[in-house]
Design an enzyme around this catalytic site. Structure first.
Site, PDB file in Angstrom:
ATOM      1  N   GLY A  41      -8.201   7.704  -1.886  1.00 23.11           N
ATOM      2  CA  GLY A  41      -6.763   7.815  -1.636  1.00 23.11           C
ATOM      3  C   GLY A  41      -5.995   8.832  -2.448  1.00 23.11           C
ATOM      4  N   ASP A  99      -3.493   6.622  -5.865  1.00 21.76           N
ATOM      5  CA  ASP A  99      -2.506   6.835  -4.807  1.00 21.76           C
ATOM      6  C   ASP A  99      -1.379   5.814  -4.872  1.00 21.76           C
ATOM      7  OD1 ASP A  99      -4.180   4.741  -4.043  1.00 21.76           O
ATOM      8  OD2 ASP A  99      -4.540   5.466  -2.019  1.00 21.76           O
ATOM      9  N   GLU A 102      -0.519  -1.576  -6.020  1.00 22.10           N
ATOM     10  CA  GLU A 102      -0.030  -2.718  -5.258  1.00 22.10           C
ATOM     11  C   GLU A 102      -0.347  -4.007  -6.021  1.00 22.10           C
ATOM     12  OE1 GLU A 102      -1.393  -2.983  -1.188  1.00 22.10           O
ATOM     13  OE2 GLU A 102       0.237  -4.323  -0.673  1.00 22.10           O
ATOM     14  N   LYS A 130       4.362  -0.353  -5.092  1.00 24.56           N
ATOM     15  CA  LYS A 130       5.063  -1.417  -4.354  1.00 24.56           C
ATOM     16  C   LYS A 130       5.365  -2.530  -5.340  1.00 24.56           C
ATOM     17  CE  LYS A 130       2.567  -0.864   0.042  1.00 24.56           C
ATOM     18  NZ  LYS A 130       1.568  -1.516   0.911  1.00 24.56           N
ATOM     19  N   PHE A 151       3.178  -0.791   4.968  1.00 24.25           N
ATOM     20  CA  PHE A 151       1.898  -0.097   4.867  1.00 24.25           C
ATOM     21  C   PHE A 151       2.135   1.387   5.150  1.00 24.25           C
ATOM     22  CE2 PHE A 151      -2.371   1.304   5.723  1.00 24.25           C
ATOM     23  CZ  PHE A 151      -3.064   0.656   4.719  1.00 24.25           C
ATOM     24  N   VAL A 152       1.816   2.220   4.183  1.00 26.73           N
ATOM     25  CA  VAL A 152       2.103   3.649   4.311  1.00 26.73           C
ATOM     26  C   VAL A 152       0.808   4.467   4.403  1.00 26.73           C
ATOM     27  CG1 VAL A 152       4.348   3.568   3.176  1.00 26.73           C
ATOM     28  CG2 VAL A 152       2.288   3.878   1.791  1.00 26.73           C
ATOM     29  N   ASP A 158      -4.677   6.236   3.712  1.00 25.05           N
ATOM     30  CA  ASP A 158      -5.265   6.047   5.035  1.00 25.05           C
ATOM     31  C   ASP A 158      -4.991   4.681   5.636  1.00 25.05           C
ATOM     32  OD1 ASP A 158      -6.984   4.588   3.144  1.00 25.05           O
ATOM     33  OD2 ASP A 158      -8.273   4.291   4.887  1.00 25.05           O
ATOM     34  N   ARG A 164      -5.145  10.580   6.546  1.00 31.86           N
ATOM     35  CA  ARG A 164      -5.119  11.157   5.192  1.00 31.86           C
ATOM     36  C   ARG A 164      -4.592  12.586   5.189  1.00 31.86           C
ATOM     37  NH1 ARG A 164      -8.055   7.576   1.880  1.00 31.86           N
ATOM     38  NH2 ARG A 164      -9.855   6.577   2.843  1.00 31.86           N
TER      39      ARG A 164
END
Ligand code: IMP
Ligand code: MG
Length: 175
Positions: A41, A99, A102, A130, A151-152, A158, A164
């Protein structure tokens, strides 16, 4: 099922924020920092960030670690190591790049493993965070954007290994 990606941060906004982060990071890590980027990521973010750090005089060495805790859009809890470091981090100052932060499980796992190998210090840079989703206590020293709980994808992130390549960050939604 087709998805749509609604833009959250444009390519220009991401670029500007990465430049700001590089400015802050360059002031707090040594010139010869060891960078550890978490795959997959963070690869786009890391690639832009290291070039921005180069422009600020840093001469880092780079390594990668691949950890996995995700299936689809849900974290499954267990973190597994898919690829370990190739370089030695003993006595090194390390900048760990990921990346998104969470639950914190991925970063906590990476941090623990780097510290256990005798790194002198570890600072953490994440593109996204987040809040309110943490399952383990871990904090980033440098954060690009704090985002709502969506969800990004894009800019390296991805869904099922797609999206990506998008130069911007967007929210994945059903049409
Ligand atoms: P954590 O271990 O729960 O903190 O999750 C971190 C990892 O989950 C990140 O490195 C991402 O690969 C993945 N992840 C978490 N949220 C998202 C998202 O919104 N989009 C894409 N990947 C995500
Ligand atoms: Mg990841």
């Amino acid at each position: 099922m087709e998805f749509i990606v609604s833009p959250l941060y444009s390519e220009e906004e991401v670029h500007a924020r990465v430049e700001e982060l590089a400015g802050a990071i360059a002031l707090s890590v040594p010139r010869d920092v060891m960078i550890v980027a978490l795959l997959k990521g963070s690869f786009v973010f890391a690639a832009d960030l290291i070039r921005a750090l180069h422009l600020r005089g840093l001469t880092p060495q780079i390594d990668f670690m691949s950890l996995s805790s995700y299936a689809g859009t849900e974290s499954c809890g267990e973190v597994t190591m898919r690829r370990d470091l190739a370089e030695c981090v003993e006595n090194r100052h390390v900048l760990l790049i990921d990346d998104i932060l969470e639950s914190g499980r991925t970063l906590a796992h990476a941090l623990e493993s780097i510290k256990a190998r005798g790194a002198k210090s570890v600072q953490v840079a994440v593109l996204l965070e987040k809040p309110g989703k943490r399952k383990v206590e871990v904090a980033a020293d440098f954060t690009g954007f704090i985002i709502p709980d969506h969800f990004v994808v894009g800019y390296g992130l991805d869904y099922a290994n797609f999206y990506r390549e998008l130069p911007f960050i967007g929210v994945l939604a059903r049409p």
